[in-house]
Design a protein around this motif. Structure first.
Motif, PDB file in Angstrom:
ATOM      1  N   TYR A 178      -3.526   2.599  10.739  1.00 59.82           N
ATOM      2  CA  TYR A 178      -4.797   2.991  11.344  1.00 59.82           C
ATOM      3  C   TYR A 178      -5.981   2.611  10.453  1.00 59.82           C
ATOM      4  O   TYR A 178      -7.068   2.296  10.937  1.00 59.82           O
ATOM      5  N   TYR A 179      -5.762   2.639   9.141  1.00 59.25           N
ATOM      6  CA  TYR A 179      -6.854   2.406   8.195  1.00 59.25           C
ATOM      7  C   TYR A 179      -6.918   0.970   7.673  1.00 59.25           C
ATOM      8  O   TYR A 179      -7.902   0.602   7.025  1.00 59.25           O
ATOM      9  N   TRP A 237      -7.388  -3.028   7.642  1.00 61.81           N
ATOM     10  CA  TRP A 237      -8.368  -3.848   8.366  1.00 61.81           C
ATOM     11  C   TRP A 237      -7.764  -5.077   9.040  1.00 61.81           C
ATOM     12  O   TRP A 237      -8.498  -5.928   9.511  1.00 61.81           O
ATOM     13  N   LEU A 248      -5.197  13.995  11.434  1.00 58.46           N
ATOM     14  CA  LEU A 248      -5.860  12.725  11.189  1.00 58.46           C
ATOM     15  C   LEU A 248      -6.572  12.203  12.427  1.00 58.46           C
ATOM     16  O   LEU A 248      -7.539  11.467  12.343  1.00 58.46           O
ATOM     17  N   HIS A 278      -6.714  10.618  -0.988  1.00 53.85           N
ATOM     18  CA  HIS A 278      -5.418  10.103  -0.542  1.00 53.85           C
ATOM     19  C   HIS A 278      -4.247  11.015  -0.901  1.00 53.85           C
ATOM     20  O   HIS A 278      -3.263  11.071  -0.170  1.00 53.85           O
ATOM     21  N   GLU A 290       0.853  -1.191   0.000  1.00 49.76           N
ATOM     22  CA  GLU A 290       0.000   0.000   0.000  1.00 49.76           C
ATOM     23  C   GLU A 290       0.885   1.236   0.000  1.00 49.76           C
ATOM     24  O   GLU A 290       1.597   1.512   0.970  1.00 49.76           O
ATOM     25  N   GLU A 304       1.108   6.430   9.324  1.00 50.67           N
ATOM     26  CA  GLU A 304      -0.297   6.529   9.723  1.00 50.67           C
ATOM     27  C   GLU A 304      -1.167   5.432   9.108  1.00 50.67           C
ATOM     28  O   GLU A 304      -2.275   5.177   9.589  1.00 50.67           O
ATOM     29  N   THR A 305      -0.695   4.809   8.033  1.00 48.69           N
ATOM     30  CA  THR A 305      -1.528   3.878   7.264  1.00 48.69           C
ATOM     31  C   THR A 305      -2.098   2.716   8.092  1.00 48.69           C
ATOM     32  O   THR A 305      -3.253   2.319   7.861  1.00 48.69           O
ATOM     33  N   LYS A 311     -12.159  12.129  11.472  1.00 50.83           N
ATOM     34  CA  LYS A 311     -13.425  11.411  11.360  1.00 50.83           C
ATOM     35  C   LYS A 311     -14.451  11.889  12.383  1.00 50.83           C
ATOM     36  O   LYS A 311     -15.591  11.458  12.360  1.00 50.83           O
ATOM     37  N   ARG A 320      -7.937  -2.423   1.362  1.00 45.51           N
ATOM     38  CA  ARG A 320      -8.431  -2.700   2.719  1.00 45.51           C
ATOM     39  C   ARG A 320      -9.054  -4.092   2.786  1.00 45.51           C
ATOM     40  O   ARG A 320      -8.884  -4.818   3.768  1.00 45.51           O
ATOM     41  N   GLY A 322     -10.792   8.488  -1.113  1.00 43.23           N
ATOM     42  CA  GLY A 322     -10.251   8.723   0.214  1.00 43.23           C
ATOM     43  C   GLY A 322      -9.427   9.988   0.344  1.00 43.23           C
ATOM     44  O   GLY A 322      -8.747  10.187   1.348  1.00 43.23           O
ATOM     45  N   TYR A 376      -3.750   6.782   2.792  1.00 42.32           N
ATOM     46  CA  TYR A 376      -5.102   6.234   2.970  1.00 42.32           C
ATOM     47  C   TYR A 376      -5.333   5.147   1.934  1.00 42.32           C
ATOM     48  O   TYR A 376      -5.373   5.424   0.737  1.00 42.32           O
TER      49      TYR A 376
END
Length: 659
Positions: A164-165, A167, A427, A335, A136, A161-162, A431, A146, A333, A140
């Motif tokens: 976090y997103y 799954w 970030l 991104h 990836e 940070e990736t 959300k 994902r 996203g 994002y």
């Protein structure tokens, strides 16, 4: 156990990913990295006809097989159904490919192209024991990556940070796999000499990927006059891109450079480029459709203007180059915007955001870009700092991390997955819209986030999804967008209760026309939704000086205070503003029944209202004793099991002021 012992002979590797070069070059780079350590034998690439991989992969001498797939549009049910059908067909086409090839390792670089292979490899796991590694590149991840992460043995990420997103919990922070030419030491002076860049010149490089960027092309063309006047010797190399059709990047940029930029362009012998000079010769402008040896131009450049794809940012960081990045808006996203924000927060680049144009074409405000560009060109120390900070973002040992991860997977050993990660401030709150608006209120004017979300407001308010519109309304208030007041009032007319409530909340943060406030308060106090009535009462209190002469507003406030079965939130909001509008005797009569109310919120509202009246000068000194006596009789106990009682603190604070 060594890799050779685990897999005697050579190892088969299957690569997948594509659609654009950004999803094709990473798996090819990963393959070259793995070849330096593992005995790679047969290699097979799986992609889609008519996309970038059909041209790029054969040029690298690799065999390619084609399957079907489609992007998950997420717009209309019919489009989703068609995409699912094509992905399903691609899975069926992938199964015999995997059964026949039987790879030891599958490297998937994301995008809808890789979805069928990753799904098929999971279904065939009892029969084909391949290790699936997903790469990836962006901060994002897209939806397909994902989903693929659920089946992957490891997900290689380029941004801290990736995870976090993603799954699953199987991420490894390896960094972006750039080509060797970006990490090999080079003689910059020799490169500049070979490119014909004078030693005393500032070299500016602008490019927007292979197809080009309309917003970047137009910014550069429209900046030529100012660059020619800045008094510095500048060589500007500009790759317009290969896009044709609705937007012909080459023809459009060439025309703009000559008409708006005032530069007469002439062909460069034995190339497909053009060159032109300012009248004093200080500015040399080289326009090319495409740069085949981009690394040489990046090495030579003093400042770069480009997009914010993960690959572009990684290459800039690897070379330690200062840059103004212009992320492409509207991508899944957001991104590219998130990629740019991540690097900018670390001090590694400057950012100019695109915004939607009235003609449907995205653009960047030219003055904003030009001021930033000229400021950077005039400040060598700032350029140096940007380059140094960008360089710190790049992971230099990415090859070792990638090979170690793959080696551990192949040997069945434990992988060093990311277990903890820290998100940057933007970030963390992205959300949670209420946390976001609170954050934006405290950001200085012109900050990265205020600029980014200021543009998002325009997009949100045009959405057909009321929840997105609702977010835009909240952002209007947090960003003090007084230019949106008329639109907000329109949403108050047409929106649901949540929309109307948030319109009033946004209006409270803006300077608006008095007549507009009167209209909103009148309608809000009569609204069917209780939160709108409460919000209208709060707005009335904010404008009490102007509204005090409107008998109908006072009558509505009095009626809400007297209403027996009104929602307590509305009662509390009204109680707090009544002493701003009514004489003390009237106020005492209206709220007398609330002094011993079971709901502590109503008693607290009396104290808060009197405090506001004191602060506003609505209580005379000779009335202090009467108010103090009234306050003494308020019940200040609470059923809340907490070590402190806020109503008691409010009581003591008010009593001190009255004394």
């Amino acid at each position: 156990m060594s890799d050779q012992q685990k897999h005697p002979g050579t190892m088969k590797v299957l690569l997948t990913g594509g659609g654009t070069g950004g999803h094709v070059y990473p798996p090819l780079a990963l393959l070259e990295i793995l070849r330096s350590r593992f005995p790679i034998g047969d290699v097979l690439y799986v992609g889609i006809r008519g996309r970038a991989e059909e041209r790029i992969v054969p040029a690298h001498g690799l065999p390619i097989r084609y399957i079907d797939s489609a992007p998950w549009s997420g717009l209309q049910p019919a489009a989703m159904a068609r995409a699912l059908f094509r992905i399903g067909r691609g899975v069926l086409q992938s199964i015999p490919i995997l059964l026949k090839f039987r790879p030891h390792l599958i490297l998937a670089a994301g995008g809808y192209v890789s979805a069928p292979i990753t799904l098929a490899s999971f279904l065939l796991r009892p029969f084909v024991r391949s290790r699936l590694v997903v790469d990836e590149q962006n901060l994002y991840p897209g939806l397909m990556n994902r989903i693929a992460s659920l089946f992957a043995h490891a997900v290689l990420v380029s941004f801290p940070e990736t995870p976090y997103y993603i799954w699953n919990q199987r991420c490894v922070y390896t960094g972006y796999p750039v080509r060797d030419v970006f990490t090999t030491a080079a003689d910059r002076g020799a490169i500049r000499a070979r490119l014909g860049v004078p030693p005393d010149a500032l070299m500016l490089l602008a490019y927007g990927g292979s197809m080009g960027s309309r917003s970047i092309n137009r910014l550069i063309a429209e900046s030529l006059l100012e660059l020619a006047r800045c008094g510095r010797r500048i060589v500007l190399v500009h790759a317009a891109g290969l896009a044709t059709g609705d937007y012909d990047a080459w023809a459009d940029t060439r025309t703009l450079a000559q008409t708006r930029g005032g530069i007469a362009l002439a062909p460069v012998p034995e190339t497909d480029g053009l060159v032109g000079y300012s009248s004093d010769g200080l500015l040399e402008y080289r326009l090319m459709p495409y740069l085949h040896q981009i690394v040489d131009y990046l090495q030579a450049a003093d400042l770069v203007v480009g997009r914010a794809g993960a690959g572009t940012l990684a290459e800039l960081a690897a070379l330690g180059k200062p840059a103004i990045v212009i992320p492409k808006r509207g991508l899944p996203g957001d991104h590219q915007e998130l990629n740019a924000i991540s690097l900018a927060e670390r001090g590694g680049c400057e950012v100019c955001f695109e915004r939607p144009g009235p003609d449907g074409v995205d653009y960047v405000v030219h003055r904003e870009f030009l001021d930033l560009l000229l400021a950077l060109l005039a400040d060598p120390a700032r350029l140096t700092r940007l380059g140094e900070q960008a360089g710190q973002f790049f992971i230099r040992d990415f090859k070792e991390k990638i090979c170690d991860t793959v080696g551990r997977l192949l040997e069945g050993r434990e992988v060093d997955y990311v277990l903890e990660f820290e998100l940057p401030k933007g970030l963390k709150i992205q959300k949670q819209i209420d946390a976001l608006t609170a954050f934006l209120r405290n950001e200085p004017p012109g900050s990265l986030y205020r600029r980014y979300y200021g543009i998002q407001v325009d997009t949100d308010l045009k959405s057909t999804d009321w929840q997105i519109v609702n977010r835009g309304i909240k952002l209007c208030g947090a960003l003090q967008r007084t230019d949106k007041v008329s639109e907000l009032c329109g949403f108050f007319d047409s929106g649901n209760g949540f929309i109307r409530r948030n319109v009033l909340a946004a209006i409270r943060e803006l300077e608006v026309d008095y007549g507009m406030v009167v209209n909103l308060v009148r309608r809000g106090l009569d609204d069917s939704y209780f939160e709108v009535r409460a919000g209208a009462a709060v707005l009335a209190g904010q404008y009490f000086d102007q509204l005090a002469g409107h008998a109908d507003v006072l009558q509505r406030l009095r009626a809400l205070a007297a209403k027996r079965f009104e929602v307590s939130e509305v009662q509390a909001a009204v109680i707090q503003v009544l002493p701003l509008f009514f004489p003390l005797d009237d106020y005492f009569k209206m709220v007398d029944r609330f002094r011993f109310a079971r709901n502590v919120r109503l008693r607290q509202a009396i104290l808060s209202g009197i405090q506001r009246a004191l602060a506003a000068g609505r209580i005379r000194r000779e009335d202090m004793d009467r108010v103090r006596q009234f306050v003494k009789e308020i019940l200040i106990t609470t059923s809340s099991f907490k070590p402190e009682f806020s109503i008691r603190e409010s009581y003591r604070e008010l009593y001190d002021k009255l004394s």
